[in-house]
Design a protein around this motif. Structure first.
Motif, PDB file in Angstrom:
ATOM      1  N   ALA A 188       0.826  -1.205   0.000  1.00 34.37           N
ATOM      2  CA  ALA A 188       0.000   0.000   0.000  1.00 34.37           C
ATOM      3  C   ALA A 188       0.857   1.251   0.000  1.00 34.37           C
ATOM      4  O   ALA A 188       0.547   2.231  -0.687  1.00 34.37           O
ATOM      5  CB  ALA A 188      -0.928   0.005   1.213  1.00 34.37           C
ATOM      6  N   ALA A 189       1.953   1.227   0.765  1.00 33.44           N
ATOM      7  CA  ALA A 189       2.842   2.393   0.786  1.00 33.44           C
ATOM      8  C   ALA A 189       3.474   2.611  -0.583  1.00 33.44           C
ATOM      9  O   ALA A 189       3.621   3.748  -1.042  1.00 33.44           O
ATOM     10  CB  ALA A 189       3.916   2.210   1.853  1.00 33.44           C
ATOM     11  N   PHE A 190       3.850   1.519  -1.253  1.00 33.16           N
ATOM     12  CA  PHE A 190       4.452   1.641  -2.583  1.00 33.16           C
ATOM     13  C   PHE A 190       3.450   2.232  -3.576  1.00 33.16           C
ATOM     14  O   PHE A 190       3.785   3.132  -4.357  1.00 33.16           O
ATOM     15  CB  PHE A 190       4.935   0.279  -3.069  1.00 33.16           C
ATOM     16  CG  PHE A 190       5.485   0.296  -4.469  1.00 33.16           C
ATOM     17  CD1 PHE A 190       6.779   0.729  -4.715  1.00 33.16           C
ATOM     18  CD2 PHE A 190       4.706  -0.099  -5.548  1.00 33.16           C
ATOM     19  CE1 PHE A 190       7.288   0.767  -6.006  1.00 33.16           C
ATOM     20  CE2 PHE A 190       5.206  -0.068  -6.842  1.00 33.16           C
ATOM     21  CZ  PHE A 190       6.508   0.356  -7.069  1.00 33.16           C
ATOM     22  N   LEU A 191       2.209   1.731  -3.560  1.00 31.83           N
ATOM     23  CA  LEU A 191       1.192   2.259  -4.468  1.00 31.83           C
ATOM     24  C   LEU A 191       0.918   3.736  -4.175  1.00 31.83           C
ATOM     25  O   LEU A 191       0.742   4.545  -5.095  1.00 31.83           O
ATOM     26  CB  LEU A 191      -0.095   1.446  -4.345  1.00 31.83           C
ATOM     27  CG  LEU A 191      -0.026  -0.015  -4.810  1.00 31.83           C
ATOM     28  CD1 LEU A 191      -1.353  -0.710  -4.561  1.00 31.83           C
ATOM     29  CD2 LEU A 191       0.354  -0.098  -6.278  1.00 31.83           C
ATOM     30  N   THR A 192       0.895   4.088  -2.895  1.00 34.60           N
ATOM     31  CA  THR A 192       0.684   5.480  -2.512  1.00 34.60           C
ATOM     32  C   THR A 192       1.811   6.359  -3.025  1.00 34.60           C
ATOM     33  O   THR A 192       1.590   7.405  -3.653  1.00 34.60           O
ATOM     34  CB  THR A 192       0.585   5.600  -0.985  1.00 34.60           C
ATOM     35  OG1 THR A 192      -0.549   4.869  -0.521  1.00 34.60           O
ATOM     36  CG2 THR A 192       0.445   7.058  -0.565  1.00 34.60           C
ATOM     37  N   GLY A 193       3.056   5.943  -2.758  1.00 38.53           N
ATOM     38  CA  GLY A 193       4.200   6.730  -3.199  1.00 38.53           C
ATOM     39  C   GLY A 193       4.289   6.842  -4.706  1.00 38.53           C
ATOM     40  O   GLY A 193       4.599   7.916  -5.245  1.00 38.53           O
ATOM     41  N   ALA A 194       3.998   5.749  -5.411  1.00 36.27           N
ATOM     42  CA  ALA A 194       4.066   5.768  -6.873  1.00 36.27           C
ATOM     43  C   ALA A 194       3.036   6.730  -7.458  1.00 36.27           C
ATOM     44  O   ALA A 194       3.336   7.506  -8.377  1.00 36.27           O
ATOM     45  CB  ALA A 194       3.846   4.361  -7.424  1.00 36.27           C
ATOM     46  N   ASN A 195       1.805   6.714  -6.929  1.00 39.37           N
ATOM     47  CA  ASN A 195       0.786   7.631  -7.423  1.00 39.37           C
ATOM     48  C   ASN A 195       1.145   9.083  -7.127  1.00 39.37           C
ATOM     49  O   ASN A 195       0.936   9.961  -7.958  1.00 39.37           O
ATOM     50  CB  ASN A 195      -0.574   7.292  -6.804  1.00 39.37           C
ATOM     51  CG  ASN A 195      -1.382   6.340  -7.671  1.00 39.37           C
ATOM     52  OD1 ASN A 195      -1.921   6.734  -8.692  1.00 39.37           O
ATOM     53  ND2 ASN A 195      -1.446   5.076  -7.266  1.00 39.37           N
ATOM     54  N   LEU A 196       1.701   9.314  -5.944  1.00 43.58           N
ATOM     55  CA  LEU A 196       2.099  10.683  -5.610  1.00 43.58           C
ATOM     56  C   LEU A 196       3.175  11.193  -6.562  1.00 43.58           C
ATOM     57  O   LEU A 196       3.107  12.328  -7.050  1.00 43.58           O
ATOM     58  CB  LEU A 196       2.615  10.733  -4.171  1.00 43.58           C
ATOM     59  CG  LEU A 196       1.557  10.899  -3.078  1.00 43.58           C
ATOM     60  CD1 LEU A 196       2.199  10.751  -1.704  1.00 43.58           C
ATOM     61  CD2 LEU A 196       0.864  12.240  -3.183  1.00 43.58           C
ATOM     62  N   PHE A 605      -2.742   4.628 -13.146  1.00 42.74           N
ATOM     63  CA  PHE A 605      -1.462   4.741 -12.454  1.00 42.74           C
ATOM     64  C   PHE A 605      -1.291   3.620 -11.433  1.00 42.74           C
ATOM     65  O   PHE A 605      -0.206   3.060 -11.270  1.00 42.74           O
ATOM     66  CB  PHE A 605      -1.353   6.095 -11.753  1.00 42.74           C
ATOM     67  CG  PHE A 605      -1.133   7.241 -12.697  1.00 42.74           C
ATOM     68  CD1 PHE A 605      -0.641   7.035 -13.983  1.00 42.74           C
ATOM     69  CD2 PHE A 605      -1.417   8.541 -12.313  1.00 42.74           C
ATOM     70  CE1 PHE A 605      -0.447   8.090 -14.861  1.00 42.74           C
ATOM     71  CE2 PHE A 605      -1.220   9.606 -13.177  1.00 42.74           C
ATOM     72  CZ  PHE A 605      -0.733   9.374 -14.456  1.00 42.74           C
ATOM     73  N   SER A 606      -2.384   3.287 -10.728  1.00 44.35           N
ATOM     74  CA  SER A 606      -2.300   2.244  -9.703  1.00 44.35           C
ATOM     75  C   SER A 606      -1.988   0.887 -10.320  1.00 44.35           C
ATOM     76  O   SER A 606      -1.179   0.118  -9.784  1.00 44.35           O
ATOM     77  CB  SER A 606      -3.613   2.180  -8.911  1.00 44.35           C
ATOM     78  OG  SER A 606      -3.842   3.389  -8.217  1.00 44.35           O
ATOM     79  N   VAL A 607      -2.623   0.574 -11.455  1.00 39.26           N
ATOM     80  CA  VAL A 607      -2.346  -0.699 -12.131  1.00 39.26           C
ATOM     81  C   VAL A 607      -0.906  -0.736 -12.635  1.00 39.26           C
ATOM     82  O   VAL A 607      -0.203  -1.751 -12.489  1.00 39.26           O
ATOM     83  CB  VAL A 607      -3.341  -0.906 -13.296  1.00 39.26           C
ATOM     84  CG1 VAL A 607      -2.918  -2.093 -14.156  1.00 39.26           C
ATOM     85  CG2 VAL A 607      -4.749  -1.123 -12.756  1.00 39.26           C
ATOM     86  N   ALA A 608      -0.439   0.376 -13.213  1.00 37.91           N
ATOM     87  CA  ALA A 608       0.950   0.431 -13.681  1.00 37.91           C
ATOM     88  C   ALA A 608       1.925   0.243 -12.526  1.00 37.91           C
ATOM     89  O   ALA A 608       2.918  -0.484 -12.635  1.00 37.91           O
ATOM     90  CB  ALA A 608       1.203   1.761 -14.390  1.00 37.91           C
ATOM     91  N   ALA A 609       1.648   0.898 -11.391  1.00 32.53           N
ATOM     92  CA  ALA A 609       2.516   0.755 -10.224  1.00 32.53           C
ATOM     93  C   ALA A 609       2.480  -0.667  -9.685  1.00 32.53           C
ATOM     94  O   ALA A 609       3.505  -1.207  -9.244  1.00 32.53           O
ATOM     95  CB  ALA A 609       2.088   1.741  -9.140  1.00 32.53           C
ATOM     96  N   LEU A 610       1.304  -1.303  -9.723  1.00 31.46           N
ATOM     97  CA  LEU A 610       1.192  -2.680  -9.249  1.00 31.46           C
ATOM     98  C   LEU A 610       2.031  -3.630 -10.107  1.00 31.46           C
ATOM     99  O   LEU A 610       2.677  -4.556  -9.593  1.00 31.46           O
ATOM    100  CB  LEU A 610      -0.275  -3.113  -9.253  1.00 31.46           C
ATOM    101  CG  LEU A 610      -0.575  -4.522  -8.716  1.00 31.46           C
ATOM    102  CD1 LEU A 610      -0.154  -4.626  -7.253  1.00 31.46           C
ATOM    103  CD2 LEU A 610      -2.061  -4.837  -8.855  1.00 31.46           C
ATOM    104  N   LEU A 611       2.043  -3.392 -11.415  1.00 35.27           N
ATOM    105  CA  LEU A 611       2.872  -4.210 -12.301  1.00 35.27           C
ATOM    106  C   LEU A 611       4.358  -4.047 -11.974  1.00 35.27           C
ATOM    107  O   LEU A 611       5.119  -5.016 -11.956  1.00 35.27           O
ATOM    108  CB  LEU A 611       2.602  -3.842 -13.761  1.00 35.27           C
ATOM    109  CG  LEU A 611       1.261  -4.294 -14.332  1.00 35.27           C
ATOM    110  CD1 LEU A 611       1.086  -3.752 -15.752  1.00 35.27           C
ATOM    111  CD2 LEU A 611       1.159  -5.820 -14.332  1.00 35.27           C
TER     112      LEU A 611
END
Length: 648
Positions: A188-196, A605-611
């Protein structure tokens, strides 16, 4: 090697990869293939990984090498907050909110939006004082929602976990469910940081391109047609090269790489000049304005009059729109690691900047409303449009262009300072390459992260025509504000303080139930507000009152029944849990005001970060865990995020 670090794991789930030295999952294509085959196990193990705040605050420097210089004081933070918030957006959002929603009541809209920003700023401030680290919301959320019980840390596959669920006792099952609900941890922290970071990069690229237009206005040139180079054959929106925007981004990147303190000084100078331009606009508006315009429309037969022509709904809808002008204070919290006295300087710097900006915005809105009736205001250029037709005052439009240009420079500088520190801490965590976390020993700044994001932003700004308002509608940022407000409640009532931050299971259930129920009530209020037809005013008012009453009763019951796990020693959010609850409610309301494309972009963005997480980050993080310590992580290319404690 750190003597306190755990020894390398001997568990057979290594996939045959060498996890020390320079190898690991990325040593070869074969090693990477074996790592991909074990992705489900590794995700199950790492996505909810625990990192105690005591560990966070003591070992992070070993990932970044030299320390960032603690050179900032409260006045630096106030300047950075002003520079980050008072950009070009206010020159556009004010006109749209006034013309379309609030009328002259936009002054109250700005006051409401400022209160919302201040509530969120309080939540950020408690975290930043308690954990003065560079990661901002990324670190706060990972620490708060990453406290996984060590009793369940031995599950290495989903099959093992499901087998346990089938045969466990009722008490164990309850504990597991609590863990599942509150352990979002690394993923969750990674997805949050990536979107930011993506929101920052795209928004900065758009703002940099708008600098060309505003600078042209300041000097009386049609900059988009004169200063941009058309490229035949490229698709629409990508066919104009903007070298001015690229030059601005690269210049700011060099500045923030050179020194944080010097960057703060430059920002302070530009901000003072920019505020002087704003004060000039305010004075001119009050001098040449007419107080009758505050209640009298230009076309009374077609538009309602009064200070609140569209009632309370118009004021609150206007607040949702102008709230975007406050986004930027969160970047100040990422500077906590470079503040000399966090316990004193951060509360003054963050909250003080929000208060000063609110006063400036309200005065700007009042002066604009006095210049023209609300239904005669140009929604796209409200201030310059008010003077454009005047022969004596036409030069004021050029002054406004110059002021907006300076605002763009300061907002870009603060945003790029913040995004570099987000990426630096993400690099420390091991989920991104470790070289992004390195701090230059001479400049004491995260040079690699700053240069990487500067080049990436410049490449986007070179060709891509991005709508500034579309990118300033930062759904990712609003969602993070919502998460931080929830996290501060969870930390106070469940997680506790100090190194022993294991969750109090007895308090976890009621706290989670409160946060879920309150969010649902806020969502219900928002849906009623947005979807109920205006002609059903009585029913609408009744439903809104019922949702609000239930929300207040929920907070009161939670405060009376659930004791706090700890009280902050240095600085804490006042009025717990009312202040963060109000922040949660208002952020849900503001999220509900955003359009569908914003949610589509957030999902993309969230899907891209998840990949990225599944294909790279989880394996780098797993290798870092197996390497056995932060010291080894510097050479191996990964380690857990650690942060050093600060003496305050």
């Amino acid at each position: 090697m750190d003597k306190t670090a755990p020894p390398p794991s001997s568990h057979p789930d290594h996939g045959g990869a060498i996890t020390t030295g320079g190898g690991g999952s990325f040593a070869s294509l074969r090693a990477y293939g074996r790592a991909l085959a074990q992705t489900p196990r590794r995700v199950a193990r790492r996505a909810c990984a625990a990192t105690a705040p005591g560990e966070e605050m003591s070992r992070v420097r070993e990932r970044s090498g030299p320390r960032m210089a603690r050179a900032l004081r409260w006045w630096d933070l106030v300047g950075l907050g002003l520079g980050g918030m008072v950009g070009a957006g206010v020159f556009v959002t004010t006109g749209r909110a006034t013309r379309l929603y609030a009328g002259p009541g936009v002054v109250v809209s700005y006051a409401i939006a400022g209160l919302c920003a201040l509530l969120s700023a309080f939540c950020y401030t408690e975290f930043a004082v308690d954990m003065p680290v560079a990661g901002g919301a990324f670190s706060y959320l990972r620490v708060t929602f990453g406290q996984f019980s060590s009793h369940y840390d031995s599950f290495l596959s989903l099959a093992d976990f499901c087998t346990f669920l089938l045969f466990c006792r009722g008490g164990d099952l309850t504990s597991v469910m609590v863990c599942l609900l509150h352990n979002t941890g690394e993923l969750a922290a990674f997805l949050t940081g990536a979107n930011l970071i993506m929101e920052y990069v795209f928004s900065n690229a758009a703002v940099a391109r708008s600098f060309t237009a505003y600078l042209g206005t300041a000097v009386g040139v049609d900059a988009p047609s004169k200063w941009r180079i058309p490229v035949p054959g490229f698709p629409e929106g990508f066919n104009e090269v903007d070298l001015v925007a690229v030059g601005v981004i690269l210049l700011i990147s060099v500045c923030i790489c050179y020194s944080t303190k010097e960057s703060s000084v430059v920002n302070m100078v530009l901000t003072v000049v920019h505020v002087a331009f704003i004060l000039f606009i305010i004075v001119v508006g009050f001098m040449h304005g007419d107080a009758r315009n505050l209640t009298r429309p230009a076309n009374p037969s077609q538009n309602p009059g009064g200070f609140f022509p569209h009632g309370a709904m118009g004021v609150f809808n206007g607040a949702a729109m102008v709230y975007l002008s406050y986004i930027g204070y969160d970047a100040v919290s990422t500077m906590a690691e470079e503040v000399q006295r966090p316990a004193r300087d951060i509360p003054i710097g963050v909250s003080g900047s929000v208060v000063v900006v609110t006063v400036l915005y309200c005065l700007m809105a009042a002066s604009m409303s006095m210049l023209l009736p609300y239904d005669a205001i140009d929604p796209d250029a409200p201030f310059s449009g008010a003077f454009r037709g005047s022969k004596r005052m036409g030069w004021v439009s050029n002054v406004i262009g110059a002021g907006a240009s300076l605002g763009i420079l300061t907002s870009l500088m603060v945003a790029m300072l913040g995004q570099a520190r987000y990426l630096c801490v993400i690099g420390r965590s091991g989920v991104m390459p470790a070289w992004l976390a390195r701090v230059n020993p001479r400049t004491a700044t995260p040079v690699n992260a700053s240069a990487f994001l500067g080049l990436f932003t410049a490449a986007l700004a070179l060709f891509t025509e991005l709508d500034i308002l579309l990118n300033l509608v930062c759904i990712g940022t609003l969602f993070v504000f919502y998460m931080v407000a929830n996290a501060i409640v969870y930390r106070r009532y469940v997680v506790g303080a100090g190194d022993d931050l294991g969750p109090r299971r007895g308090a976890a259930w009621p706290t989670l139930a409160f946060l879920a129920a309150f969010s649902l009530l806020a969502l219900a209020f928002t849906l009623v507000w947005k979807l109920t037809p205006a002609e059903h005013g009585g029913v609408r008012a009744g439903l809104l009152a019922a949702c609000a009453a239930l929300a207040v009763a929920t907070v009161a019951a939670f405060q009376a029944l659930v004791p706090q796990a700890h009280t902050p020693e240095l600085w804490g959010v006042p009025g717990m849990p009312w202040v963060p609850a109000a922040s949660v409610f208002l952020n849900v309301f503001l999220l509900g005001s955003l359009d569908r494309p914003s949610y589509v972009r957030f999902g993309f963005f969230s899907v891209a970060a998840l990949l990225v997480y599944v294909l790279y980050s989880v394996h780098a993080s797993y290798d870092a865990e197996e390497s056995g310590g932060a010291a080894a992580g510097l050479d191996a290319g990964g380690a857990k995020v650690q942060d050093e404690a600060c003496t305050v």
